[in-house]
Design an enzyme around this catalytic site. Structure first.
Site, mmCIF file in Angstrom:
data_model
loop_
_atom_site.group_PDB
_atom_site.id
_atom_site.type_symbol
_atom_site.label_atom_id
_atom_site.label_comp_id
_atom_site.label_asym_id
_atom_site.label_seq_id
_atom_site.Cartn_x
_atom_site.Cartn_y
_atom_site.Cartn_z
ATOM 1 N N GLU A 127 0.808 -1.360 0.128
ATOM 2 C CA GLU A 127 -0.021 0.003 -0.069
ATOM 3 C C GLU A 127 0.721 1.296 -0.007
ATOM 4 O OE1 GLU A 127 -2.758 -0.604 3.358
ATOM 5 O OE2 GLU A 127 -4.279 -1.557 1.925
ATOM 6 N N GLU A 161 -6.763 -7.600 -1.250
ATOM 7 C CA GLU A 161 -7.458 -7.560 0.147
ATOM 8 C C GLU A 161 -8.817 -7.237 -0.161
ATOM 9 O OE1 GLU A 161 -5.814 -5.021 3.094
ATOM 10 O OE2 GLU A 161 -3.442 -5.858 2.695
#
Length: 850
Positions: free
Chosen positions: A195, A264
């Site tokens: 991320e 995710e």
């Protein structure tokens, strides 16, 4: 995993703006050698041994459960329809001090991956080594902060050197064990960084240079399997950029020849101390996955599939709870969370029926109405699969597709693996639901107590002028740091006569604070995940002469997300002042302060078998009750069986728990949950603020105790209580099924019926069945509720609607009482006839398991 809900929108907004840049030719050249490897990719999917695959994955983090739990968790994941297990690699668990490695117990990564291989599943290894994950310091070892000249996650040579060294160590370890798919092992994908896109956008050119370096470094390690970067729009070739979020159907990779991957898919959300407990409805989660697949997605990973437990001091945040349950398909204890586990299992089976068409090309999209559309996939061999979607969160839709009519519930997708027959609808639960209970299994514990001293001065204490930052002082070896100073009060102070005590004001960077005046607890203050800083401001009882002010500052996990979170502070940074003296305000910030890292009980290892016998404990009428800074200990025998165990800590305040020397984690039942709890409708866009529970109650009451930590007899339980609680209320409990429920509509499509018809065994539509089953060793003892008609409510609180078949109970009482499992066909004649013709009916049933 992004930790802070409040930052989610900011990150999402930034991701779209992340700058693309030119690809390094050296990195591109590596693509050539991948073509012959056993794992590659094209625009449609990951390709394993020449075959495109729709891959369903789930996150199970090995340190968040005991090794003895791993085989069962992996097997349940396989039974739930998963192809892949995804895990982070936890650097601070593996290299707790520089150059000293640990790969044993819960950190035995090789053993975990080999168990996944034995089960016949693949692995997605997210090496990071930054993980976020609501894990202490985002997975970075604290010693890394003190490397000279270091700056985390940017184009910084000391950081890059250590990151490359650890990444290479993990890759070399996997290679030496033959664990990459290119070696015949289970690892089909690896991840570098995590991320990073939002952070790169924030810091600019050094971030872009770091991204290029990380990609080139990873590819250069020669794993023979593709690498991914999540939330990284400019991931350099050949690395695949992937999506994280509650929904990812909008996402497209940065190159047309890369597959659409979702690393995710958030199955729920984490619990924070002081926060309500989040739940994500199974219907919405299934809807989000079907949306992604119908838009050409080919890889989905559930974050989390099993969340587990933040044992010891591994929780980050700060303020992340010890439970990392995440409302995942497997609960914290490893039990099936129904209906989520079963509903997703059915979804995966439906998707796999469509796989030949899904991997063959792009869908044809047709509008079926204002909120409705069809996505149709075809293969060269003639396979056809369709997804019929209704995006309206309020209304049913009746659509016409290929000269047939289909009813679509609000906010749902129907899957037709032959473009004709519906086998699954995301809003129709075929799986049973279950309510769980916590049942005490032991009598009352016989406790002994030992009082911790307030800031005693010894060889480990030191003095300094002014206030010191906590983490720099403790290096995170303990949650606790004592700040102590003396204050001289003259005999002529006005408050000594008036009784209006002076106000002590303490400003702290977090995370919690207990204030002691002359050895007595005067008050407590604490922050929250959204705002860790705190201010204590209360009248304090001072006497004439010398007074000792002792501040016990407490860290509740180190931060795990945010720009350069390694620089964030904790502890009492001031100012510290007294107001209401004859002189007005007295600033204590720059006095001489004494410091002591940790507790005396920690130094004596009171939590261990050997350390607990090194001091005199008191019991019976002499034992401290409701006192702050108290250690309690007891011994107990383990109950038989393998039902999951927990400690009910509802009667306590705040502290830590150890069993046989192992740290269960931080407990904090005194921090009551706040938030907007209320009814939960699956339809409509989900966020972590929707479908909350536990408002006004402890954020976490029960604390998981792995069976493998226990001996048959003589187990040592030690509790350190900071603020005062009643240990008589602590009990050992078992987690088990209380009741099971089914909600089945008449003519609801099922996979079983489709397969029966497709095989030619039957030539007419079959009625669905309600299936109920209790846990092994349990039997159905009674039918709490049954209604065929228009029942209302949810599992645990059903009620009859305006239409009810009066023989609804009969079939279940005949077929189910005394059985471990049973099934009943959902048809009017089973329940004594149609109670309301021309009305769409359903069956709701709840059975008690004993």
């Amino acid at each position: 995993m992004v930790a802070m809900g409040s930052k989610l929108g900011m990150w999402e907004g930034l991701r779209a703006k992340t700058v693309s840049f030119l690809v390094v030719v050296v990195v591109l050249s590596s693509l050539v050698c991948w073509v012959t490897a056993s794992v590659s990719y094209d625009r449609r999917a990951i390709v394993i041994n020449g075959q495109r695959r729709i891959l369903i994955s789930g996150s199970i983090h090995y340190p968040r459960s005991s090794p003895e739990m791993w085989p069962d968790l992996i097997q349940k994941a396989k039974e739930g329809g998963l192809d892949v297990i995804q895990t982070y690699v936890f650097w601070n668990g593996h290299e707790p001090s520089q150059g000293k490695y640990y790969f044993e117990g819960r950190y035995d990564l090789v053993r975990f991956i080999k168990l996944v291989k034995q089960a016949g599943l693949y692995v997605n290894l997210r090496i990071g080594p930054y993980v976020c994950a609501e894990w202490n310091f985002g997975g970075f070892p604290v010693w890394l902060k003190y490397v000279p000249g270091i700056n985390f996650r940017t184009n910084n040579e000391p950081f890059k050197w250590h990151m490359q060294r650890f990444t290479k160590k993990i890759v070399d370890m996997m290679k030496s064990e033959g664990l990459f798919e290119s070696q015949g092992g289970p690892i089909i994908l690896s991840q570098i960084e995590n991320e990073y896109g939002p952070m790169e956008y924030e810091i600019g050119a050094p971030g872009r240079a770091y991204t290029e370096w990380a990609a080139k470094m990873a590819v250069g390690l020669g794993t023979g399997v593709p690498w991914v970067m999540c939330k990284q729009d400019d991931a350099p070739d050949p690395i695949i950029n992937t999506c994280n979020g509650f929904y990812c159907d909008y996402f497209s990779p940065n190159k047309a020849y890369k597959p659409k991957m979702w690393t995710e898919a958030w199955t729920g959300w984490f619990t924070e101390f002081g926060g309500a407990v989040p739940h994500r409805p199974a219907e919405d989660l299934a809807f989000s996955v079907a949306r992604f697949i119908q838009k050409g997605g080919s890889f989905i990973n559930y974050y989390m599939y099993h969340g587990g437990t933040n044992f010891g001091r591994t929780a980050g945040g700060p303020f992340i709870a010890t439970s990392y349950d995440y409302d995942a398909p497997l609960d914290e204890f490893g039990l099936l969370r129904q209906p989520k586990w079963g509903h997703l299992k059915d979804l995966h089976r439906a998707i796999k029926l469509c796989e030949p068409a899904l991997v063959s090309g792009d869908p044809t999209v047709t509008s079926l109405g204002n909120y409705e559309e069809a996505h149709v996939f075809h293969s060269k061999s003639g396979a056809c699969a369709a997804f019929l979607a209704n995006y309206n969160p309020r209304s049913y839709a009746k659509v016409s597709f290929r000269n047939m009519h289909y009813n679509l519930p609000p906010w749902s997708i129907s899957i037709l693996p032959d473009c004709k027959n519906t086998v699954y609808n995301t809003a129709r639960l075929g799986a049973q639901s279950a309510t769980m209970k916590m049942t005490p299994v032991s009598g009352r514990f016989g406790w002994q107590s030992y009082n911790e001293e307030t800031a005693s001065y010894d060889d480990s204490s030191f003095t300094a002028v002014g206030l010191l930052e906590q983490i720099n002082t403790t290096r995170d070896v303990s949650d606790y740091l004592w700040y102590s100073t003396d204050v001289k009060i003259g005999y002529n102070e006005g408050f000594l006569k008036s009784g209006r005590y002076p106000v002590l004001t303490v400003l702290s960077a977090g995370h919690a604070l207990h204030v002691f005046i002359n050895g007595r607890l005067s008050g407590t203050a604490y922050g929250s995940l959204e705002n860790p800083k705190l201010t204590f401001s209360q009248g304090v009882k001072l006497r004439a002469g010398v007074n000792t002010i002792a501040l016990l500052s407490i860290a509740v996990g180190l931060p795990n997300v945010g720009p350069h979170f390694e620089t964030w502070n904790a502890g009492v940074l001031g100012p510290v002042s007294l107001n209401g003296l004859n002189e007005g305000r007295r600033d204590l910030s720059w006095q001489k302060w004494s410091y002591k890292v940790g507790l005396k009980g920690e130094a004596l290892s009171l939590h261990s078998l050997s350390g607990s016998s090194s001091v005199e404990w008191v019991e019976g009428s002499l034992m401290a009750r409701g006192q702050p800074l108290t250690w309690y200990k007891t011994t107990f025998n383990a109950p038989g069986g393998n039902t999951p165990l927990a400690l009910d800590m509802g009667s306590m305040g705040k502290g830590q728990i150890w069993i046989n020397g192992q740290n269960v984690g931080r407990y904090w039942p005194a921090y009551k949950a706040t938030g907007g709890c209320g009814d939960c409708n699956y339809a409509g866009t989900y966020s972590e603020k929707k479908c909350l529970s536990n408002c006004g109650e402890p954020s976490q009451r029960w604390y998981h105790v792995p069976h493998s930590w226990l001996s048959p007899t003589g187990n040592l339980l030690v509790v350190f209580e900071e603020s005062g609680g009643n240990p008589a209320g602590i009990s050992l409990v078992e987690r088990e099924i209380e009741s099971v429920c089914a909600d089945i509509y008449e003519w609801q499509p099922t996979l079983m019926n489709y397969e029966m018809q497709a095989s030619g065994k039957v030539n007419k539509p079959l009625r669905p069945k309600a299936h109920l089953w209790c846990a092994p060793g349990q039997k159905i003892s009674s039918i709490k509720f049954a209604s065929f008609g228009t029942p209302e409510g949810v599992c645990g609180s059903y009620r009859e609607g305006s239409c009810h078949a009066h023989k609804s109970y009969d079939a279940f009482e005949r077929s189910c009482i005394g059985m471990n499992s049973c099934s009943v066909t959902v048809a009017p004649e089973i329940f004594g006839g149609d109670p309301c013709p021309s009305v769409m009916k359903k069956l709701s049933v709840e059975a008690i398991c004993s």
